[in-house]
Design an enzyme around this catalytic site. Structure first.
Site, PDB file in Angstrom:
ATOM      1  NE  ARG A 116      -3.966  -2.051   0.405  1.00 16.01           N
ATOM      2  CZ  ARG A 116      -3.963  -3.148  -0.340  1.00 16.01           C
ATOM      3  NH1 ARG A 116      -3.016  -3.319  -1.257  1.00 16.01           N
ATOM      4  NH2 ARG A 116      -4.885  -4.071  -0.188  1.00 16.01           N
ATOM      5  CG  HIS A 124      -2.071   0.655  -7.959  1.00 14.48           C
ATOM      6  ND1 HIS A 124      -2.472   1.428  -6.904  1.00 14.48           N
ATOM      7  CD2 HIS A 124      -2.376  -0.620  -7.602  1.00 14.48           C
ATOM      8  CE1 HIS A 124      -2.999   0.677  -5.953  1.00 14.48           C
ATOM      9  NE2 HIS A 124      -2.951  -0.581  -6.362  1.00 14.48           N
TER      10      HIS A 124
END
Length: 304
Positions: A219, A267
């Protein structure tokens, strides 16, 4: 009639609509402006947007991560579910394996030499001479650790509570620096909790040997930006592949673009397909209507 609202701050949610309605044609998509819905399907919703919905019974993330939803201080007290793609572990394993081999075979050095038109054969070492650490030993981390072990690497694993994995030396929460101390490459796949927020900081990066490499696909909030940039600029980190950031997308002027020996990936390590998202959300909505237990419901206290 079950009403669905799609919420996101900056992410285009429209590709979710077709597969969701294909899986459950009885659902009705309503605009956020209507102010009421039974289910909110989300990615990074604006703080307070969920609390303003009347009649809300379920919040459903379109991804495995829900930290962007849990961060909302006004999050309503309704069930929260996430998407768990059966192919997610395969995608993450592919991404991490590529990253580890990139650094293990010194392809970062080869690419720098290519840009300068320098012919140099980097020293190659056996996989058994490389120590890889995997932070986070859930479904993804355990699969990644096992795959790296099959390549012959020496693999260590770290998690909140110590796990037992074949061929992998594992460590618990109070053994972090001991886990980090011999690593050539650190792979971060942790969930985001209050205990893991900011875990990639100066203190922990300094616990690794100078020149160690980082592959981060956990994250964005695990990173302490200035500490990671400082470690790269000072050579404490010899290189990194970073797939997740606290604010995405990175602006063109972000310092991460210019950091030495850093690959920024957008991502992309592993992403659920829209078909998978539609099917899992539709299934949970039907479970909700029938009063059945929900799949992949999040424990808000743990954060996953």
């Amino acid at each position: 009639m079950t009403r669905i609202v799609l919420l996101s701050d900056g992410y285009d949610m429209t590709p979710v609509v077709r597969p969701l309605l294909k899986a459950a044609p009885e659902l009705v998509i309503v605009p956020e402006q209507e102010g009421s819905a039974d289910v909110a399907v989300c990615w990074n919703p604006r703080p307070g947007s969920l609390a303003r919905l009347r009649g809300l019974k379920l919040v459903h993330s379109i991804a495995a991560g829900v930290d962007n939803i849990l961060a909302d201080p006004a999050l309503p007290a309704v069930p929260l579910c996430r998407v768990v793609d059966p192919g997610h572990a395969q995608g993450m394993t592919e991404f991490v394996t590529w990253g580890v081999l990139h650094f293990h075979r010194q392809m970062d050095r080869v690419l720098r030499n290519h840009a300068r038109r320098v012919w140099e054969r980097p020293l190659q070492v056996a996989a058994a001479q490389r120590t890889i650490g995997v932070m986070g030993l859930g479904t993804l981390g355990a699969r990644v650790a096992g795959e790296l072990r099959r390549f012959g690497f020496s693999v260590r694993g770290y998690s909140r509570t110590r796990k037992a994995l074949p061929g992998v030396e594992t460590f618990g929460e109070d053994e972090l620096k001991h886990f980090l101390s011999p690593l050539d490459i650190l792979v971060c796949l942790l969930p985001l909790t209050e205990a893991t927020r900011g875990i990639l900081n100066r203190e922990h990066l300094a616990a690794m040997p100078r020149g160690a490499r980082l592959i981060h696909a956990g994250r964005g909030e695990h990173l302490v930006r200035d500490d990671v940039l400082g470690a790269l600029n000072e050579g404490q980190l010899g290189g990194a592949i970073i797939d997740v950031f606290d604010k995405e997308p990175l602006s063109p002027g972000d310092a991460f673009w210019q950091a030495p020996n850093l690959i920024v990936t957008p991502h992309m390590a592993s992403v659920a397909s829209f078909e998978c998202i539609g099917e899992q959300v539709a299934s949970n909505v039907r479970r909700l209507v029938r009063g059945e237990p929900l799949a992949n419901q999040v424990d808000a206290a743990r954060g996953y």
